[in-house]
Design a protein around this motif. Structure first.
Motif, short mmCIF file in Angstrom:
data_model
loop_
_atom_site.label_atom_id
_atom_site.label_comp_id
_atom_site.label_asym_id
_atom_site.label_seq_id
_atom_site.Cartn_x
_atom_site.Cartn_y
_atom_site.Cartn_z
N VAL A 242 0.52 -1.61 -5.35
CA VAL A 242 0.43 -3.05 -5.60
C VAL A 242 1.73 -3.50 -6.23
CG1 VAL A 242 -0.75 -4.86 -6.88
CG2 VAL A 242 -2.07 -2.99 -5.90
N GLU A 243 2.47 -4.33 -5.51
CA GLU A 243 3.74 -4.85 -6.02
C GLU A 243 3.77 -6.35 -5.80
OE1 GLU A 243 6.94 -2.82 -4.15
OE2 GLU A 243 6.36 -0.83 -4.92
N THR A 244 3.82 -7.09 -6.88
CA THR A 244 3.91 -8.55 -6.79
C THR A 244 4.94 -9.04 -7.80
OG1 THR A 244 2.07 -8.79 -8.36
CG2 THR A 244 1.53 -8.89 -6.02
N THR A 249 2.40 -14.36 -9.10
CA THR A 249 1.30 -14.41 -10.06
C THR A 249 1.20 -15.78 -10.71
OG1 THR A 249 1.61 -12.05 -10.52
CG2 THR A 249 0.35 -13.31 -12.13
N ASP A 257 -6.48 -6.94 -10.31
CA ASP A 257 -6.53 -5.87 -9.32
C ASP A 257 -7.99 -5.52 -9.07
OD1 ASP A 257 -3.82 -5.88 -9.34
OD2 ASP A 257 -3.58 -3.93 -10.31
N THR A 283 -5.21 -12.82 -1.51
CA THR A 283 -4.64 -11.47 -1.57
C THR A 283 -3.12 -11.60 -1.64
OG1 THR A 283 -6.46 -10.57 -0.26
CG2 THR A 283 -4.46 -9.26 -0.41
N GLY A 285 -1.17 -8.86 -2.96
CA GLY A 285 -0.57 -7.53 -3.00
C GLY A 285 -1.61 -6.48 -2.67
N GLY A 286 -1.13 -5.24 -2.42
CA GLY A 286 -2.04 -4.15 -2.12
C GLY A 286 -2.27 -3.97 -0.65
N ARG A 298 -7.31 -1.64 -2.18
CA ARG A 298 -6.87 -2.06 -3.51
C ARG A 298 -6.02 -3.31 -3.30
NH1 ARG A 298 -3.79 1.61 -7.92
NH2 ARG A 298 -2.31 1.89 -6.22
N PHE A 299 -6.49 -4.41 -3.84
CA PHE A 299 -5.81 -5.69 -3.70
C PHE A 299 -5.44 -6.23 -5.07
CE2 PHE A 299 -8.75 -6.27 0.11
CZ PHE A 299 -7.78 -5.87 1.03
N ARG A 300 -4.34 -6.95 -5.13
CA ARG A 300 -4.11 -7.86 -6.25
C ARG A 300 -4.47 -9.25 -5.76
NH1 ARG A 300 0.77 -6.75 -9.91
NH2 ARG A 300 -0.78 -5.19 -10.51
#
Length: 334
Positions: A242-244, A249, A257, A283, A285-286, A298-300
């Motif tokens: 997960v990279e945002t 954000t 998450d 959604t 990220g992830g 797995r999502f952000r």
């Protein structure tokens, strides 16, 4: 069932002993496909030899269905070892594929018709029936490895031990080999224990895993359970990253998450929550992966709406695992 209880093992070194295993404990259920994962030098092969009764631990116990194997010797030890087959990748080049698979049966005095029937079953299991009369030299590395698995299964062991079975095999052939191990478990009822430095191997076929580092079990349990355990090292290795950015954000009231396990959760839980509570769940990220046949995400999520907390609580009540809350600029300004 195999139980490893506080097993330690050391070997002579240059002046001081080298400790390979330190108080290792784990339990392998009958019929499971159990993965021991860890980097080179973690002690995986030593643990495999102890489980296969090829090494005696310095301390601790290996039990088979409650039987303390450290107290066995002579005939009783030999009889117990016959329950365990170790995949040996060295094939007899002067023999055909079928001849290699048949070798343990010949040594065991199995008669011709029964031997041919067993070899045919195993060649079908590994998908190499059409190569029965070929020599090993004509096979690919992955096919040779599958023949080695079939030979190990010939005498119908209750436990199959494969030490780093995909080493030196390309990705496509690794998949075929792991399918063979899974079929051995599912169709023959064999308990399979494999070691590997590659966590993705465990992701594809294992029910349970133990993460070994410097001779110590760092983490162990049901693979799907570990994926939703806070701080799990196994989850960190297997779930999508997960990279945002902070800018992503900041556009939402908060970001969380969430880990979703299973077809229903991955396919419907988030849209249903958004509809029920009139919130936006974006959604940012992830991603998705599979653990065996089970989809896992797995999502952000970027969350916006007055009933955001209620929506997230509803997701958690239905099996979603919500963690790592980050607040957007609106909360910061308030």
């Amino acid at each position: 069932m195999i139980t490893v209880e506080n097993v330690s093992k050391s070997f002579p070194g240059n002046g001081t002993p080298v400790t390979a295993l330190r108080d290792v404990s784990l339990a392998v259920d009958a019929g499971a496909l159990y993965g021991v994962v860890g980097p080179a030098g973690a002690g995986k092969s030593t643990l495999a030899r102890c489980v296969a009764l090829q090494e005696r631990p310095d301390r601790g116990v290996v039990r088979y269905d409650g039987l303390n194997t450290t107290r066995l010797d002579g005939r009783k030890l030999r009889d117990t070892r016959r329950q365990v087959a170790v995949v040996d990748t060295r094939l007899r080049d002067e023999r055909t594929v079928a001849g290699n698979v048949a070798l343990p049966l010949e040594l065991g005095g199995v008669d011709g018709p029964q031997r041919r029937n067993r070899v045919g079953t195993l060649l079908d299991l590994i998908g190499l029936t059409q190569r029965a009369g070929d020599r090993p030299e004509s096979l690919t590395p992955g096919q040779r490895r599958r023949v080695a698995v079939a030979r190990a299964l010939a005498a119908a062991p209750s436990v199959l031990l494969a030490d780093d079975p995909t080493r030196g095999v390309d990705a496509e052939e690794s998949g075929a080999l792991l399918t063979v191990l899974d079929r051995a478990r599912a169709e023959l009822g064999t308990t399979v224990v494999l070691t590997t430095p590659d966590a993705s191997v465990a992701r594809r076929v294992c029910d349970d895993v133990a993460l070994l580092e410097r001779g110590t079990v760092v983490e162990s349990g049901k693979l799907l359970d570990l994926l939703v355990k806070p701080g799990s090292r196994v989850a960190a290795d297997l779930l999508p990253a997960v990279e945002t950015s902070r800018a992503q954000t900041a556009r939402y009231d908060l970001a969380v998450d969430v880990v979703l396990v299973g077809f229903a959760a991955v396919g419907a839980l988030l849209p249903e929550a958004a509809y029920r509570f009139d919130v936006e769940l974006a959604t940012i990220g992830g991603g998705l992966t599979r653990i065996g046949d089970t989809p896992v995400a797995r999502f952000r999520l970027g969350v916006r709406g007055q009933r955001a907390d209620a929506a997230l609580a509803w997701i958690a009540e239905r099996g979603g695992h919500v963690t790592h809350t980050l607040y957007g600029l609106r909360h910061v300004a308030a």
